[in-house]
Structure formats: structure tokens, C-alpha cells
Design a protein around this motif. Structure first.
Motif, short mmCIF file in Angstrom:
data_model
loop_
_atom_site.label_atom_id
_atom_site.label_comp_id
_atom_site.label_asym_id
_atom_site.label_seq_id
_atom_site.Cartn_x
_atom_site.Cartn_y
_atom_site.Cartn_z
N THR A 17 -2.61 -12.35 3.14
CA THR A 17 -2.76 -12.66 1.72
C THR A 17 -3.97 -11.91 1.14
OG1 THR A 17 -1.75 -14.82 2.04
CG2 THR A 17 -3.07 -14.53 0.05
N ALA A 18 -5.06 -11.85 1.89
CA ALA A 18 -6.24 -11.10 1.44
C ALA A 18 -5.93 -9.62 1.34
CB ALA A 18 -7.41 -11.35 2.38
N ALA A 19 -5.18 -9.10 2.30
CA ALA A 19 -4.82 -7.68 2.26
C ALA A 19 -3.91 -7.39 1.06
CB ALA A 19 -4.13 -7.28 3.56
N LEU A 20 -2.99 -8.30 0.79
CA LEU A 20 -2.11 -8.14 -0.38
C LEU A 20 -2.91 -8.16 -1.67
CD1 LEU A 20 0.68 -8.02 -1.77
CD2 LEU A 20 0.76 -10.51 -1.59
N LYS A 21 -3.84 -9.09 -1.79
CA LYS A 21 -4.67 -9.17 -3.00
C LYS A 21 -5.50 -7.91 -3.19
CE LYS A 21 -8.34 -11.81 -5.28
NZ LYS A 21 -8.77 -10.64 -5.96
N SER A 22 -6.09 -7.42 -2.12
CA SER A 22 -6.90 -6.21 -2.20
C SER A 22 -6.05 -5.01 -2.60
CB SER A 22 -7.57 -5.95 -0.85
OG SER A 22 -8.28 -4.74 -0.87
N ALA A 23 -4.87 -4.88 -1.98
CA ALA A 23 -3.98 -3.77 -2.32
C ALA A 23 -3.50 -3.88 -3.76
CB ALA A 23 -2.79 -3.74 -1.36
N ARG A 24 -3.21 -5.11 -4.22
CA ARG A 24 -2.76 -5.31 -5.61
C ARG A 24 -3.87 -4.94 -6.60
NH1 ARG A 24 -0.99 -10.70 -5.88
NH2 ARG A 24 1.05 -10.01 -5.21
N ASP A 25 -5.10 -5.34 -6.30
CA ASP A 25 -6.22 -5.01 -7.19
C ASP A 25 -6.42 -3.50 -7.26
OD1 ASP A 25 -6.60 -7.71 -7.61
OD2 ASP A 25 -8.35 -7.87 -6.29
N THR A 26 -6.33 -2.84 -6.11
CA THR A 26 -6.48 -1.38 -6.07
C THR A 26 -5.34 -0.72 -6.83
OG1 THR A 26 -7.59 -1.55 -3.94
CG2 THR A 26 -6.73 0.61 -4.55
N TYR A 27 -4.13 -1.22 -6.61
CA TYR A 27 -2.95 -0.70 -7.31
C TYR A 27 -3.11 -0.80 -8.82
CZ TYR A 27 1.87 -0.71 -9.08
OH TYR A 27 3.00 -0.46 -9.80
N LEU A 28 -3.53 -1.96 -9.29
CA LEU A 28 -3.70 -2.15 -10.73
C LEU A 28 -4.79 -1.24 -11.29
CD1 LEU A 28 -3.31 -6.03 -10.97
CD2 LEU A 28 -1.67 -4.27 -11.67
N GLU A 58 1.71 4.85 -6.70
CA GLU A 58 3.06 4.86 -6.14
C GLU A 58 3.03 4.62 -4.63
OE1 GLU A 58 6.76 7.98 -5.69
OE2 GLU A 58 5.40 8.21 -7.39
N GLY A 59 2.06 5.22 -3.95
CA GLY A 59 1.92 5.00 -2.51
C GLY A 59 1.56 3.57 -2.18
N LEU A 60 0.72 2.96 -3.00
CA LEU A 60 0.33 1.57 -2.78
C LEU A 60 1.45 0.59 -3.08
CD1 LEU A 60 -3.36 1.36 -4.02
CD2 LEU A 60 -2.50 0.84 -1.75
N ASP A 61 2.37 0.99 -3.92
CA ASP A 61 3.49 0.11 -4.26
C ASP A 61 4.26 -0.27 -2.99
OD1 ASP A 61 5.16 -1.24 -6.23
OD2 ASP A 61 6.67 0.27 -5.71
N ASP A 62 4.48 0.71 -2.11
CA ASP A 62 5.18 0.41 -0.85
C ASP A 62 4.37 -0.56 0.00
OD1 ASP A 62 7.25 2.11 -1.55
OD2 ASP A 62 6.41 3.83 -0.48
N LYS A 63 3.05 -0.38 0.04
CA LYS A 63 2.19 -1.28 0.81
C LYS A 63 2.27 -2.71 0.28
CE LYS A 63 -0.25 0.38 4.13
NZ LYS A 63 0.17 0.03 5.47
N LEU A 64 2.31 -2.86 -1.04
CA LEU A 64 2.42 -4.20 -1.63
C LEU A 64 3.68 -4.90 -1.14
CD1 LEU A 64 1.34 -3.51 -5.32
CD2 LEU A 64 0.04 -4.73 -3.57
N HIS A 65 4.79 -4.16 -1.10
CA HIS A 65 6.04 -4.75 -0.62
C HIS A 65 5.95 -5.09 0.87
CE1 HIS A 65 8.21 -4.21 -4.35
NE2 HIS A 65 7.76 -2.97 -4.42
N ASP A 66 5.28 -4.22 1.64
CA ASP A 66 5.11 -4.49 3.07
C ASP A 66 4.33 -5.78 3.30
OD1 ASP A 66 6.48 -2.17 3.66
OD2 ASP A 66 4.67 -1.00 4.14
N TYR A 67 3.22 -5.94 2.58
CA TYR A 67 2.41 -7.15 2.74
C TYR A 67 3.19 -8.39 2.32
CZ TYR A 67 -1.82 -4.39 3.59
OH TYR A 67 -2.75 -3.54 4.12
N ALA A 68 3.92 -8.30 1.23
CA ALA A 68 4.72 -9.44 0.76
C ALA A 68 5.79 -9.79 1.79
CB ALA A 68 5.36 -9.12 -0.59
N ASP A 69 6.41 -8.78 2.40
CA ASP A 69 7.41 -9.04 3.44
C ASP A 69 6.79 -9.72 4.65
OD1 ASP A 69 9.39 -7.92 1.87
OD2 ASP A 69 9.39 -5.98 2.92
#
Length: 86
Positions: A17-28, A58-69
Motif C-alpha cells: 500500500t505504501a509503495a502504491l501511494k508513493s508510485a501514485r504520488d510520483t505519477y501525479l 506512462e511507465g509508472l502507470d503500469d507499476k500502479l496496476h502491478d501494485y494494485a494487483d
């Protein structure tokens, strides 16, 4: 050795969850940098920076989906007591 499976599960969920939040913040952050203000003239360097930010987002978008999965799978795994190891 006695393992606390609930603690392990919660720790794994917390880390993902922390990794997802960090990736989402960076993505935004990249998405906001990728937007150009069309009401003003756009310099070449601004355009280049926006394209780079767009590529990174765009590259982080895939990571967001990976973390959510991963989080979804962790939430569905049965960590209850077992009599056999599979």
C-alpha cells in the motif's frame, strides 16, 4: 518457530500500500508536469520536459496496476491455519 501469519499479511499489505501511494504520488507529479499551458507561447525546452514527464508517467502507470494487483491478491490469500503445506 511460531509465525504470526496475520502480522505477516498486514506487513505485506502495508508495504504494498505504501509503495502504491508513493508510485501514485510520483505519477501525479509527472502528469502535472506533462501538461503545458496552451495560453502562453511554449518554449522548446518546456515541450521537451513535458514529453519526458509524459513518458515517465506512462511507465509508472503500469507499476500502479502491478501494485494494485498485488494488494488485491494479498487480500484474497487465505492466511488461516493449515494442516498441510501445499
Amino acid at each position: 518457530m511460531n509465525w504470526n501469519k496475520d502480522h505477516i499479511r498486514e506487513t505485506m499489505l502495508s508495504l504494498e500500500t505504501a509503495a502504491l501511494k508513493s508510485a501514485r504520488d510520483t505519477y501525479l507529479g509527472y502528469v502535472s508536469t506533462a501538461r503545458l499551458d496552451r495560453s502562453e507561447p511554449i518554449e522548446n525546452d518546456e515541450h521537451a520536459q513535458a514529453e519526458i514527464a509524459s513518458d515517465l508517467a506512462e511507465g509508472l502507470d503500469d507499476k500502479l496496476h502491478d501494485y494494485a494487483d498485488k494488494i488485491e491478491k494479498l487480500e484474497t490469500i487465505d492466511f488461516g491455519p493449515k494442516s498441510t503445506v501445499v
